[in-house]
Design a protein around this motif. Sequence first.
Motif, PDB file in Angstrom:
ATOM      1  N   UNK A 168      71.687  11.730 -20.347  1.00 53.09           N
ATOM      2  CA  UNK A 168      71.561  11.728 -19.094  1.00 53.09           C
ATOM      3  C   UNK A 168      71.648  11.825 -17.830  1.00 53.09           C
ATOM      4  N   UNK A 169      74.136  11.150 -18.607  1.00 60.68           N
ATOM      5  CA  UNK A 169      73.969  10.932 -17.155  1.00 60.68           C
ATOM      6  C   UNK A 169      74.900  12.333 -16.643  1.00 60.68           C
ATOM      7  N   UNK A 170      74.538  13.810 -17.875  1.00 61.19           N
ATOM      8  CA  UNK A 170      74.347  14.894 -17.374  1.00 61.19           C
ATOM      9  C   UNK A 170      73.920  15.286 -16.929  1.00 61.19           C
ATOM     10  N   UNK A 171      72.509  15.052 -16.222  1.00 62.47           N
ATOM     11  CA  UNK A 171      71.132  15.847 -15.773  1.00 62.47           C
ATOM     12  C   UNK A 171      71.040  16.440 -14.560  1.00 62.47           C
ATOM     13  N   UNK A 172      71.629  15.913 -13.985  1.00 62.50           N
ATOM     14  CA  UNK A 172      71.714  16.276 -12.422  1.00 62.50           C
ATOM     15  C   UNK A 172      73.212  17.432 -12.720  1.00 62.50           C
ATOM     16  N   UNK A 173      73.664  17.066 -13.013  1.00 59.78           N
ATOM     17  CA  UNK A 173      74.662  18.952 -12.921  1.00 59.78           C
ATOM     18  C   UNK A 173      73.988  19.417 -14.025  1.00 59.78           C
ATOM     19  N   UNK A 174      73.511  20.112 -15.405  1.00 60.30           N
ATOM     20  CA  UNK A 174      72.909  20.894 -15.586  1.00 60.30           C
ATOM     21  C   UNK A 174      71.695  21.260 -14.518  1.00 60.30           C
ATOM     22  N   UNK A 175      71.019  20.576 -13.895  1.00 60.11           N
ATOM     23  CA  UNK A 175      70.070  20.582 -13.249  1.00 60.11           C
ATOM     24  C   UNK A 175      70.343  21.752 -11.685  1.00 60.11           C
ATOM     25  N   UNK A 176      71.578  21.412 -11.589  1.00 61.72           N
ATOM     26  CA  UNK A 176      72.311  22.353 -10.140  1.00 61.72           C
ATOM     27  C   UNK A 176      72.237  23.456 -11.350  1.00 61.72           C
ATOM     28  N   UNK A 177      72.350  23.835 -11.912  1.00 67.71           N
ATOM     29  CA  UNK A 177      72.573  25.478 -12.376  1.00 67.71           C
ATOM     30  C   UNK A 177      71.416  26.078 -12.989  1.00 67.71           C
ATOM     31  N   UNK A 178      70.798  24.885 -14.097  1.00 64.95           N
ATOM     32  CA  UNK A 178      69.471  25.552 -15.159  1.00 64.95           C
ATOM     33  C   UNK A 178      68.075  25.307 -14.559  1.00 64.95           C
ATOM     34  N   UNK A 179      67.409  26.892 -14.822  1.00 60.09           N
ATOM     35  CA  UNK A 179      66.446  26.835 -14.169  1.00 60.09           C
ATOM     36  C   UNK A 179      65.461  25.883 -15.430  1.00 60.09           C
ATOM     37  N   UNK A 180      65.712  25.955 -16.202  1.00 61.58           N
ATOM     38  CA  UNK A 180      64.735  24.789 -17.667  1.00 61.58           C
ATOM     39  C   UNK A 180      66.299  24.664 -18.683  1.00 61.58           C
ATOM     40  N   UNK A 181      65.603  23.269 -18.477  1.00 65.31           N
ATOM     41  CA  UNK A 181      66.617  22.230 -18.804  1.00 65.31           C
ATOM     42  C   UNK A 181      65.895  22.059 -20.409  1.00 65.31           C
ATOM     43  N   UNK A 182      66.586  22.724 -21.066  1.00 68.18           N
ATOM     44  CA  UNK A 182      66.362  21.892 -22.712  1.00 68.18           C
ATOM     45  C   UNK A 182      66.609  20.846 -23.769  1.00 68.18           C
ATOM     46  N   UNK A 183      65.770  20.331 -23.641  1.00 66.33           N
ATOM     47  CA  UNK A 183      65.780  19.138 -24.994  1.00 66.33           C
ATOM     48  C   UNK A 183      66.348  19.826 -25.801  1.00 66.33           C
ATOM     49  N   UNK A 184      67.040  19.607 -26.946  1.00 72.01           N
ATOM     50  CA  UNK A 184      67.395  19.823 -28.692  1.00 72.01           C
ATOM     51  C   UNK A 184      66.872  19.248 -29.230  1.00 72.01           C
ATOM     52  N   UNK A 185      66.968  19.266 -30.626  1.00 74.23           N
ATOM     53  CA  UNK A 185      65.644  19.160 -31.503  1.00 74.23           C
ATOM     54  C   UNK A 185      66.220  17.655 -31.782  1.00 74.23           C
ATOM     55  N   UNK A 186      67.498  17.766 -31.910  1.00 77.44           N
ATOM     56  CA  UNK A 186      68.476  15.866 -32.116  1.00 77.44           C
ATOM     57  C   UNK A 186      67.949  15.394 -31.265  1.00 77.44           C
ATOM     58  N   UNK A 187      67.734  15.752 -29.440  1.00 74.87           N
ATOM     59  CA  UNK A 187      67.110  14.282 -28.606  1.00 74.87           C
ATOM     60  C   UNK A 187      65.924  14.487 -28.369  1.00 74.87           C
ATOM     61  N   UNK A 188      65.330  14.753 -29.271  1.00 76.49           N
ATOM     62  CA  UNK A 188      63.625  14.691 -29.064  1.00 76.49           C
ATOM     63  C   UNK A 188      63.137  13.724 -28.481  1.00 76.49           C
ATOM     64  N   UNK A 189      63.389  12.787 -29.149  1.00 78.34           N
ATOM     65  CA  UNK A 189      63.095  10.672 -29.156  1.00 78.34           C
ATOM     66  C   UNK A 189      64.279  10.047 -28.460  1.00 78.34           C
ATOM     67  N   UNK A 190      64.942  11.167 -27.522  1.00 79.61           N
ATOM     68  CA  UNK A 190      65.982  10.560 -26.609  1.00 79.61           C
ATOM     69  C   UNK A 190      65.211  10.132 -25.545  1.00 79.61           C
ATOM     70  N   UNK A 191      64.539   8.819 -25.161  1.00 82.11           N
ATOM     71  CA  UNK A 191      63.926   8.105 -24.488  1.00 82.11           C
ATOM     72  C   UNK A 191      64.181   8.143 -23.092  1.00 82.11           C
ATOM     73  N   UNK A 192      65.558   7.801 -22.975  1.00 78.72           N
ATOM     74  CA  UNK A 192      67.109   7.936 -21.782  1.00 78.72           C
ATOM     75  C   UNK A 192      66.761   8.930 -21.086  1.00 78.72           C
ATOM     76  N   UNK A 193      67.297  10.561 -22.348  1.00 81.42           N
ATOM     77  CA  UNK A 193      67.182  11.413 -21.608  1.00 81.42           C
ATOM     78  C   UNK A 193      65.715  11.659 -20.872  1.00 81.42           C
ATOM     79  N   UNK A 194      64.547  12.000 -21.548  1.00 76.35           N
ATOM     80  CA  UNK A 194      63.150  11.402 -20.977  1.00 76.35           C
ATOM     81  C   UNK A 194      63.118  11.570 -19.656  1.00 76.35           C
ATOM     82  N   UNK A 195      63.505  10.175 -19.834  1.00 70.43           N
ATOM     83  CA  UNK A 195      63.218   9.590 -18.288  1.00 70.43           C
ATOM     84  C   UNK A 195      63.683  10.414 -17.333  1.00 70.43           C
ATOM     85  N   UNK A 196      64.536  10.409 -17.734  1.00 71.77           N
ATOM     86  CA  UNK A 196      65.576  10.642 -16.430  1.00 71.77           C
ATOM     87  C   UNK A 196      65.457  12.736 -15.909  1.00 71.77           C
ATOM     88  N   UNK A 197      64.988  13.349 -17.114  1.00 69.22           N
ATOM     89  CA  UNK A 197      64.735  14.552 -16.991  1.00 69.22           C
ATOM     90  C   UNK A 197      63.538  14.562 -16.143  1.00 69.22           C
TER      91      UNK A 197
END
Length: 341
Positions: A168-197
């Motif tokens: 989740x701490x890298x969401x802002x940075x990746x979003x500066x470059x990406x058009x579609x942000x991928x959540x990988x299989x290992x992170x499907x239930x990383x709820x903190x990451x999902x909330x940031x996204x």
Amino acid sequence: MIIVMESRATQEDVQNVLERIEKLGLKPHLSRGTERTIIGVIGDERLINREQLSLLPHVENVIPVLKPYKLASREFQPANSIVDVAGVKVGGEEVVIMAGPCSVESEDQLMSTAQAVKSAGATLLRGGAYKPRTSPYAFQGLGEDGLKILAKAREATGLGIVTEVMESSEVELVAEYADLLQVGARNMQNTKLLRSLSKLAKPVLLKRNFSATLNEFLMSAEYLLSGGNSRVILCERGIRTFVEYSRNTLDLNIVPAVKLLSHLPIIVDPSHGTGRHDLILPMSRAAIAAGADGLIIEVHPRPDEAYSDGDQSLTPATFRELMSDVGKISRAVGRRLKVTP
Ligand code: PEP
Ligand code: MN
């Protein structure tokens, strides 16, 4: 709870219902279709008196939703969601192909892959800059340098960028470059990451975890939707089974199952789903025949030199063959393959 308004309901009628829901301390989600307005209610349904609500002017129906996901459900939104990724529409009539290397390795490697997949007709470019590797000793990705190379490839080819975000701490940075942000299989239930996204104004590609049930998959999508991001694309990428001839078992059953239960688009990743370059072509055809809205395919100019997932990467030549086959299958099932002009 889902409240279906009559087609003749006015803006004032809708507002009336919204206010009633908010007064109870619940959160309404509005979905305006061409025919009907539907209001989803998030929160403790026991606070709602169904009968009272159905007596409000021009309320057609008040339906309790027994499924744990609401905003992702077909009841909430009967029409398919179409997600716009840098001008490419996913979930509509056109089948969309995303392609590129597993990892961004160098400018040369990415540029040549980008040109190759574009000339074969792919409409979005994939490439990992942050890699979730099984071994801590394996190549972990180029990080922000990789994102910069992806941005250069977008500039050179016009292809929108699909890339993974792991924290989740890298969401802002990746979003500066990406058009579609991928959540990988290992992170499907990383709820903190999902909330940031869920707070992001960019679409998300949510990959299914290799042991996730359909319910769990849609509940992860619900995290994104309930937080305010309605631009969600699901991705089936293979599950763990007893088979040993392939890396994973591509669960194509889930494609029509998702279509029955949800309005969200779903694409298929036959690269990770099989782990074998020689199975990708037939499983791509099968995925489109089963109703998938698109594919995400690993392509490398020299798979034998790839830093990651060379075994499941197509060469540009085989990728061309795939595009031609998928075009035929798309037409056979009443769709069209989206290709770059
Ligand atoms: C990938 O797309 O490169 C990837 C790591 O996929 P998954 O999360 O499905 O394993
Ligand atoms: Mn990969």
